[in-house]
Design a protein around this motif. Structure first.
Motif, PDB file in Angstrom:
ATOM      1  N   GLN A 449     -17.664 -13.820   6.685  1.00 27.64           N
ATOM      2  CA  GLN A 449     -17.956 -13.920   5.200  1.00 27.64           C
ATOM      3  C   GLN A 449     -16.769 -13.787   4.433  1.00 27.64           C
ATOM      4  O   GLN A 449     -16.697 -14.000   3.138  1.00 27.64           O
ATOM      5  N   VAL A 477     -14.551  -7.957  19.501  1.00 30.87           N
ATOM      6  CA  VAL A 477     -15.359  -7.303  20.557  1.00 30.87           C
ATOM      7  C   VAL A 477     -15.391  -7.919  21.900  1.00 30.87           C
ATOM      8  O   VAL A 477     -16.045  -7.394  22.899  1.00 30.87           O
TER       9      VAL A 477
ATOM     10  N   PHE B 191     -14.988   2.231   8.922  1.00 33.70           N
ATOM     11  CA  PHE B 191     -14.676   1.469   8.141  1.00 33.70           C
ATOM     12  C   PHE B 191     -15.405   0.274   7.975  1.00 33.70           C
ATOM     13  O   PHE B 191     -15.706  -0.350   9.405  1.00 33.70           O
ATOM     14  N   LEU B 193     -16.089  -3.586   6.202  1.00 33.22           N
ATOM     15  CA  LEU B 193     -15.782  -4.579   5.260  1.00 33.22           C
ATOM     16  C   LEU B 193     -16.889  -4.853   4.555  1.00 33.22           C
ATOM     17  O   LEU B 193     -18.019  -5.026   5.047  1.00 33.22           O
ATOM     18  N   HIS B 530     -23.201 -10.847  16.797  1.00 37.71           N
ATOM     19  CA  HIS B 530     -22.415  -9.777  16.084  1.00 37.71           C
ATOM     20  C   HIS B 530     -21.555 -10.247  15.128  1.00 37.71           C
ATOM     21  O   HIS B 530     -21.386  -9.755  13.855  1.00 37.71           O
ATOM     22  N   ALA B 531     -21.062 -11.363  15.132  1.00 36.33           N
ATOM     23  CA  ALA B 531     -20.428 -12.172  13.962  1.00 36.33           C
ATOM     24  C   ALA B 531     -21.185 -12.184  12.798  1.00 36.33           C
ATOM     25  O   ALA B 531     -20.979 -11.841  11.764  1.00 36.33           O
ATOM     26  N   LEU B 534     -21.844  -8.541  11.447  1.00 35.42           N
ATOM     27  CA  LEU B 534     -20.556  -8.234  10.574  1.00 35.42           C
ATOM     28  C   LEU B 534     -20.669  -8.910   9.110  1.00 35.42           C
ATOM     29  O   LEU B 534     -20.472  -8.436   8.300  1.00 35.42           O
ATOM     30  N   ALA B 535     -20.979 -10.145   9.202  1.00 31.26           N
ATOM     31  CA  ALA B 535     -20.844 -11.267   7.896  1.00 31.26           C
ATOM     32  C   ALA B 535     -22.079 -10.650   6.969  1.00 31.26           C
ATOM     33  O   ALA B 535     -21.853 -10.662   5.616  1.00 31.26           O
ATOM     34  N   GLN B 542     -19.613  -2.662  12.264  1.00 29.99           N
ATOM     35  CA  GLN B 542     -18.139  -2.893  12.711  1.00 29.99           C
ATOM     36  C   GLN B 542     -17.569  -1.682  13.411  1.00 29.99           C
ATOM     37  O   GLN B 542     -16.315  -1.839  13.906  1.00 29.99           O
ATOM     38  N   TRP B 544     -17.734  -0.918  16.331  1.00 29.49           N
ATOM     39  CA  TRP B 544     -17.503  -1.371  17.702  1.00 29.49           C
ATOM     40  C   TRP B 544     -16.189  -2.141  17.471  1.00 29.49           C
ATOM     41  O   TRP B 544     -15.156  -1.969  18.203  1.00 29.49           O
ATOM     42  N   ASP B 545     -15.934  -2.923  16.573  1.00 33.86           N
ATOM     43  CA  ASP B 545     -14.607  -3.609  16.391  1.00 33.86           C
ATOM     44  C   ASP B 545     -13.798  -2.692  16.197  1.00 33.86           C
ATOM     45  O   ASP B 545     -12.430  -2.717  16.898  1.00 33.86           O
ATOM     46  N   ASN B 546     -13.621  -1.813  15.383  1.00 35.94           N
ATOM     47  CA  ASN B 546     -12.803  -0.864  15.123  1.00 35.94           C
ATOM     48  C   ASN B 546     -12.466  -0.138  16.159  1.00 35.94           C
ATOM     49  O   ASN B 546     -11.389   0.252  16.728  1.00 35.94           O
TER      50      ASN B 546
END
Lengths: 586, 586
Positions: A449, A477, B191, B193, B530-531, B534-535, B542, B544-546
């Motif tokens: 996004q 990930v 966190f 976005l 997952h992308a 997030l979007a 998020q 997981w990414d963090n």
């Protein structure tokens, strides 16, 4: 010796037969331009005939491909890696009369990471290396401008259409005059769905004059150092085909000259449009010399890496003098574009303190350390005018590095990143003032996004200079699959207007890419770039899909393989199920 | 016997130790709901402590994952493939009191593709099969509704929150109460976005009531046949996490029951949210029985495939009676959703004549042949009300098949495809009239710029029923890499609102997927999903990414691997460069 043999057994790549075997039913063809010496290469794939219901046959035309593999796939050009490629651009460069050979910068042992000639000689004997860069048969005297800029931008601004510009115009059109897509007959080979160019303005046919005008406007660059006459001209810009870059390079724990040249050939065989040599450690001058003399695609580097080697790896000891010397050294060798992290300003460094992953760009990190150690402004920023005045004499393009790019989804589009981007816009104007071609590097790790915002801000702040992004990776990930996490982002930003996509391999974050990783990365990015070209509606690009789908529909398996982005992979996966040769024809 | 041993050596998958080895530092945990028996499974990954600059240590919390692997990764549940999984939903189903066991349809030899019991028995002796479906210890008496629909949609419309709905609410939230993302501190684990939901309306926290309301509105489905009580409830809808489906299934040149169950377990181990059994040929009843009794995820089928087997593979001999019988057979076994190609109307078939690739959907092709042979309207369309009246008695969801989906970029969004889509909207209303849950299947081969139109038209014509697409593939040119060409399209359409992404493996167009192809397909699609999450800004995703990026930043390699989508791949690629164990800790 055993190790050498093992290597050559493992890597029989620089062998014509091996190279040609990856792309069956193919031959390299040329389309000539009006300028002498403009012979634009393509690959053409022969197809079987279609068997009709009435028992008759209908022939299928050759399908033509944009081809980055250079003379390596042309049986008419001898394959002599030790000799380098033919200097096809040299007559054009000489004919312009605005540059001349000169006695370049004297080579120094430190260029290859040695303290003295003695050290260098001993190391080379130990490693069995075949002489240093100085004794390479490849070397020729460097050229530089007599007075005015010798950049494609300077020529374009003066209204000149160079042979390079004609070359890329023919290349972008696949050498065809008739480029009007069919819009209604879905069965036609030339059928193409309307694109959504999202602000791009792509003409039905790319003319040399259009190329010139796009370069003159700064919307495109044609990276072509006058000391890299072996390169086949190509163009980067929003209104042209989306390109991809592959990174290679040795490292401290690294690989040999031969391996790096092999990686280069391997990368362009699969479709890399440019290659960046990110070597560090010993022998980087010599490796680069071999890569340049062997490369038909533009070569990019990050000169700060070599400058750092020259000061023993201590960022605080970097100086403008060492860096300047390195720029000249590499410009004389023929590097086509330099990544320069001139936007990492002292006042931006603290903005990265509360990030998830701080500064992940190697160049950005080096310069941030220098700035903090000296508490002075980045010397690449303060000397940027001088940098431009050097590069204009060789036509080295600048790739303004995004030293503060986000290294995690959490850091995407933060103030550090965007502040640097605005500074890159300021630097773009300075480069243009000196007639230096410039593109802008972009991230990195960006969720879906937020990708459009990157493109929009780049176009706005950097005056539509071509954008060149690493991915972006759309999630953090999946280490081991970052060619996929990033191909998703790359396809999207390519559609939105990004000119070149820097590949990411499955080894990203995990280690240095081996050959199969390079292939996986290049193929994933060719997919992203082609998907983007389709989306933008670049004229003629759907013909590839149409031809392959027709072969598929007609069960012409051999043709389906031959038309594939990776024929060898397609065939081998099919063979796992049905190995019989008889099953491959219609 | 030799072949059997070879197979078991090749496939030691149904072994707890092997299964657990793929996800290190992990354990299966449960969060209980308020309804009895609601125990929602998750996987939790333990992390090492962070070493601080002052020599101290700071512990890192467990990271929780949505987990599709079922009891296979729970050491507390015995692994007895021959016995089937625990019927966790049975008490809920019984407690509702609106269904009852009955003597179901009598099994017939033709169900497994045999002409008589004698043929079947002989074949099974020849193959060493351990008894037919009838003698399986797994079998239980089927249930069906006493009178009213027993669908989650019927309950939701009556305002009832079922245990299944509570289960999915907890599951979507990862079992946490506090779901408010942190918006300013990029270093915080929570966190996130801001997303761009593009019309989705995702609350900060998913409540059981929200689940109910989304199901009642038809915007989500909870596929849960009352005869598949082994399934762990999950939900499909635009305002929930994006899900993925993996296809398995034997074929004429096919594989055994054991192999199919192994493929099922393999697919859910990597993260498949539902699995479709596309078996054809012999033994499909028996294979399906094993798959259902072994599956903690909803199972989908395409009943027309089995119906076609029953009429010897001749589409023109299909009849409503054979099809109806197959629906009941499979509904009694517990299939959770049926792909039904009821939108392939007689008058749409000619629209495919001038396509690049005609009709590529197997179901679509079967029904088109039937329509043309009889010159009658598709019997699935004419009997659609009766179909619904059967399915409502078991809570089988309908996946309205896109039999006219494009099989090439050239055919994207053409009139055949869009005409069928409008008909699917009409059928959606009929299904809803009968309280039958419904989702809509989508393409296929679609270039990037035309994906949004697919999503928009689906939402409009089909009243926001969940969309379920195959990819889409964004180009035709890369056979062997279609997991990538399609992950690009899948990520985009997932972001735009598609509820479930049907995976595509590298073998698409080339052959049946083997185990490693299944893994490659599932992983590529988990990335896409997952992308997309997030979007869309789905709360909490998020983290997981963090967590992974923090581990990366701190050089906690083991944690980085353990937190990866595919820990085994991440570790093995890293090991190619640095195999020493000491290099894995911070």
């Amino acid at each position: 010796m055993a190790a050498n043999r093992q290597r050559s057994e493992r890597s029989p790549l620089l062998n014509r037969e091996t190279l040609l075997s990856y792309f069956p039913q193919s031959q390299r063809v040329y389309v000539c331009g009006t300028n002498p010496g403009v012979r634009v290469p393509f690959r053409e794939v022969r197809q079987e005939a279609t068997r009709l219901a009435d028992g008759g046959r209908e022939s299928n035309p050759n399908v033509r491909f944009y081809d980055t593999s250079g003379p390596y796939t042309d049986p008419a050009v001898p394959l002599e890696p030790g000799k380098g490629l033919p200097a096809i651009r040299l007559p054009w460069i000489e004919a312009r009369g605005d540059s001349e050979p000169y006695f370049g910068r004297a080579a120094q042992p430190i260029d290859d990471g040695y303290l003295s000639w003695n050290h260098k000689e001993k190391a080379e004997k130990r490693n069995g290396a075949s002489g240093g860069a100085l004794s390479l048969p490849l070397s020729r005297q460097p050229r530089r401008a007599k007075r005015d800029a010798v950049t494609q931008l300077a020529y374009a601004r003066r209204g000149i259409v160079t042979p390079e510009m004609e070359f890329v115009a023919i290349r972008e059109n696949l050498g065809r005059e008739d480029r009007v897509p069919e819009r209604s007959d879905r069965e036609a080979l030339s059928f193409q769905l309307p694109g959504a160019p999202l602000g791009a303005r792509i003409p039905e046919r790319i003319t040399p004059e259009f190329v010139r005008d796009e370069i003159a406007a700064g919307r495109a660059i044609l990276p072509a150092n006058i000391n890299h006459p072996e390169s086949e001209p190509m163009i980067l810009g929003r209104n042209f085909r989306v390109k991809i870059n592959a990174n290679i390079g040795n490292s401290a724990i690294g690989s040999s000259v031969e391996e790096e040249v092999e990686k280069l050939v391997w990368a362009i065989l699969w479709g890399a449009d440019t290659v960046m040599d990110l070597s560090t450690g010993k022998d980087i001058h010599r490796i680069r010399e071999w890569i340049l003399r062997s490369s038909p695609v533009p070569i990019g580097t990050v000169p700060i890496y070599q400058a750092l080697e020259k000061v023993g790896g201590r960022p605080e000891e970097l100086s403008w003098e060492v860096y300047r010397d390195t720029l000249i050294e590499q410009a004389e060798q023929g590097v086509d574009y330099f990544t320069i992290h001139a936007g990492v300003l002292l006042r931006y460094v603290p903005l990265t303190a509360r990030r998830r992953c701080g500064i992940v760009s190697r160049g950005g990190s080096i310069l941030a350390k220098w700035c903090l150690a000296h508490h002075e402004e980045n010397f690449l920023y303060t000397h940027f005018e001088e940098i431009c005045s050097i590069l204009r004499a060789y036509d080295v393009s600048i790739s303004l590095g995004d030293g503060l790019r986000p290294g995690a989804i959490a850091d995407a589009n933060d103030e550090a990143q965007l502040a640097e981007l605005r500074t890159l816009g300021e630097l773009t104007q300075i480069a243009w003032k000196h007639d230096v071609q410039v593109m802008i590097e972009g991230p990195g790790h960006i969720p879906l996004q937020l990708i459009q915002e990157n493109m929009d801000l780049e176009l706005r702040h950097c005056w539509e200079a071509p954008f060149y992004t690493l991915g972006p990776l759309t999630t953090d990930v999946a280490p081991g699959y970052d060619h996929i996490t990033s191909a998703i982002g790359a396809a999207l930003i390519g559609w939105q207007g990004c000119a070149m996509l820097c590949y990411v391999t499955p080894k990203e974050h995990l280690g240095l890419p081996a050959r199969e990783d390079v292939r996986a990365g290049v193929v994933a990015y060719k997919i992203a770039a082609h998907a983007a070209d389709l989306a933008k509606g670049f004229p003629g690009v759907q013909e590839w899909d149409n031809a392959l789908s027709k072969a598929r529909f007609e069960f012409r398996w051999n043709d389906q393989f031959a038309l594939s982005l990776d024929p060898t992979m397609a065939r081998s996966l099919h063979d796992e199920a049905l190995p019989q040769e008889a099953a491959k024809s219609a």
